[in-house]
Motif scaffolding. Structure first.
Motif, PDB file in Angstrom:
ATOM      1  N   MET A   1       0.838  -1.184   0.000  1.00 56.77           N
ATOM      2  CA  MET A   1       0.000   0.000   0.000  1.00 56.77           C
ATOM      3  C   MET A   1       0.881   1.245   0.000  1.00 56.77           C
ATOM      4  O   MET A   1       1.824   1.350   0.783  1.00 56.77           O
ATOM      5  N   GLU A   2       0.544   2.173  -0.846  1.00 59.79           N
ATOM      6  CA  GLU A   2       1.322   3.402  -0.962  1.00 59.79           C
ATOM      7  C   GLU A   2       0.948   4.380   0.151  1.00 59.79           C
ATOM      8  O   GLU A   2      -0.217   4.480   0.533  1.00 59.79           O
ATOM      9  N   LYS A   3       1.951   5.117   0.633  1.00 56.73           N
ATOM     10  CA  LYS A   3       1.713   6.105   1.666  1.00 56.73           C
ATOM     11  C   LYS A   3       0.896   7.268   1.112  1.00 56.73           C
ATOM     12  O   LYS A   3       1.069   7.663  -0.035  1.00 56.73           O
ATOM     13  N   THR A   4       0.037   7.828   1.944  1.00 57.93           N
ATOM     14  CA  THR A   4      -0.748   8.993   1.560  1.00 57.93           C
ATOM     15  C   THR A   4       0.121  10.246   1.607  1.00 57.93           C
ATOM     16  O   THR A   4       0.020  11.107   0.746  1.00 57.93           O
ATOM     17  N   TYR A   5       0.967  10.339   2.612  1.00 60.99           N
ATOM     18  CA  TYR A   5       1.861  11.474   2.788  1.00 60.99           C
ATOM     19  C   TYR A   5       3.309  11.022   2.826  1.00 60.99           C
ATOM     20  O   TYR A   5       3.613   9.940   3.331  1.00 60.99           O
ATOM     21  N   LEU A   6       4.184  11.874   2.320  1.00 58.56           N
ATOM     22  CA  LEU A   6       5.618  11.629   2.413  1.00 58.56           C
ATOM     23  C   LEU A   6       6.200  12.547   3.477  1.00 58.56           C
ATOM     24  O   LEU A   6       5.825  13.709   3.567  1.00 58.56           O
ATOM     25  N   ARG A   7       7.106  12.003   4.265  1.00 57.20           N
ATOM     26  CA  ARG A   7       7.806  12.788   5.283  1.00 57.20           C
ATOM     27  C   ARG A   7       9.168  13.193   4.744  1.00 57.20           C
ATOM     28  O   ARG A   7       9.547  12.819   3.641  1.00 57.20           O
ATOM     29  N   VAL A   8       9.900  13.928   5.542  1.00 53.92           N
ATOM     30  CA  VAL A   8      11.216  14.427   5.137  1.00 53.92           C
ATOM     31  C   VAL A   8      12.140  13.282   4.749  1.00 53.92           C
ATOM     32  O   VAL A   8      12.812  13.348   3.712  1.00 53.92           O
ATOM     33  N   GLN A   9      12.179  12.221   5.524  1.00 55.91           N
ATOM     34  CA  GLN A   9      13.062  11.092   5.224  1.00 55.91           C
ATOM     35  C   GLN A   9      12.699  10.450   3.893  1.00 55.91           C
ATOM     36  O   GLN A   9      13.578  10.031   3.140  1.00 55.91           O
ATOM     37  N   ASP A  10      11.414  10.381   3.589  1.00 53.71           N
ATOM     38  CA  ASP A  10      10.975   9.798   2.324  1.00 53.71           C
ATOM     39  C   ASP A  10      11.443  10.646   1.143  1.00 53.71           C
ATOM     40  O   ASP A  10      12.000  10.121   0.176  1.00 53.71           O
ATOM     41  N   VAL A  11      11.214  11.952   1.235  1.00 48.58           N
ATOM     42  CA  VAL A  11      11.627  12.866   0.164  1.00 48.58           C
ATOM     43  C   VAL A  11      13.146  12.816  -0.003  1.00 48.58           C
ATOM     44  O   VAL A  11      13.665  12.768  -1.122  1.00 48.58           O
ATOM     45  N   LYS A  12      13.834  12.799   1.101  1.00 46.89           N
ATOM     46  CA  LYS A  12      15.306  12.735   1.108  1.00 46.89           C
ATOM     47  C   LYS A  12      15.805  11.510   0.353  1.00 46.89           C
ATOM     48  O   LYS A  12      16.707  11.608  -0.484  1.00 46.89           O
ATOM     49  N   GLU A  13      15.216  10.372   0.598  1.00 50.29           N
ATOM     50  CA  GLU A  13      15.624   9.125  -0.050  1.00 50.29           C
ATOM     51  C   GLU A  13      15.219   9.084  -1.528  1.00 50.29           C
ATOM     52  O   GLU A  13      15.984   8.623  -2.363  1.00 50.29           O
TER      53      GLU A  13
ATOM     54  N   VAL B   1       4.021  15.996   2.819  1.00 49.91           N
ATOM     55  CA  VAL B   1       3.470  16.414   1.536  1.00 49.91           C
ATOM     56  C   VAL B   1       2.704  15.233   0.951  1.00 49.91           C
ATOM     57  O   VAL B   1       3.133  14.088   1.073  1.00 49.91           O
ATOM     58  N   PRO B   2       1.540  15.491   0.351  1.00 50.93           N
ATOM     59  CA  PRO B   2       0.787  14.392  -0.250  1.00 50.93           C
ATOM     60  C   PRO B   2       1.606  13.699  -1.353  1.00 50.93           C
ATOM     61  O   PRO B   2       2.212  14.356  -2.193  1.00 50.93           O
ATOM     62  N   THR B   3       1.621  12.390  -1.334  1.00 49.31           N
ATOM     63  CA  THR B   3       2.395  11.607  -2.300  1.00 49.31           C
ATOM     64  C   THR B   3       1.983  11.911  -3.730  1.00 49.31           C
ATOM     65  O   THR B   3       2.824  12.092  -4.602  1.00 49.31           O
ATOM     66  N   LYS B   4       0.694  12.004  -3.970  1.00 48.20           N
ATOM     67  CA  LYS B   4       0.196  12.260  -5.319  1.00 48.20           C
ATOM     68  C   LYS B   4       0.706  13.593  -5.848  1.00 48.20           C
ATOM     69  O   LYS B   4       1.156  13.682  -6.989  1.00 48.20           O
ATOM     70  N   PHE B   5       0.649  14.631  -5.034  1.00 50.07           N
ATOM     71  CA  PHE B   5       1.111  15.951  -5.452  1.00 50.07           C
ATOM     72  C   PHE B   5       2.624  15.951  -5.677  1.00 50.07           C
ATOM     73  O   PHE B   5       3.111  16.541  -6.639  1.00 50.07           O
ATOM     74  N   PHE B   6       3.354  15.281  -4.809  1.00 47.25           N
ATOM     75  CA  PHE B   6       4.804  15.183  -4.963  1.00 47.25           C
ATOM     76  C   PHE B   6       5.168  14.536  -6.290  1.00 47.25           C
ATOM     77  O   PHE B   6       6.032  14.999  -7.024  1.00 47.25           O
ATOM     78  N   LYS B   7       4.467  13.451  -6.634  1.00 49.02           N
ATOM     79  CA  LYS B   7       4.739  12.744  -7.885  1.00 49.02           C
ATOM     80  C   LYS B   7       4.385  13.581  -9.104  1.00 49.02           C
ATOM     81  O   LYS B   7       5.001  13.437 -10.145  1.00 49.02           O
TER      82      LYS B   7
END
Length: 56
Positions: A1-13, A45-51
């Protein structure tokens, strides 16, 4: 299942930047969402918007 929100560590990676740069990216994306009338969560940040904004 995909995360709804990304945190700083996720964006960093995902895009390979420092922690401070990841915070700045999240702040910029949240500022854009807020200007469009959305409610934002600090530090996430919302995953969908980030993508939509970043080619991953």
């Amino acid at each position: 299942m995909e995360k709804t929100y990304l945190r700083v560590q996720d964006v960093k990676e995902i895009i390979g930047v420092s922690e401070s740069k990841a915070y700045k990216i999240i702040q910029a994306l949240n500022k854009e969402l807020k200007s469009k009338g959305y409610i934002v969560v600090a530090g996430k940040v919302p995953t969908k918007f980030f993508k939509e904004k970043y080619y991953c």
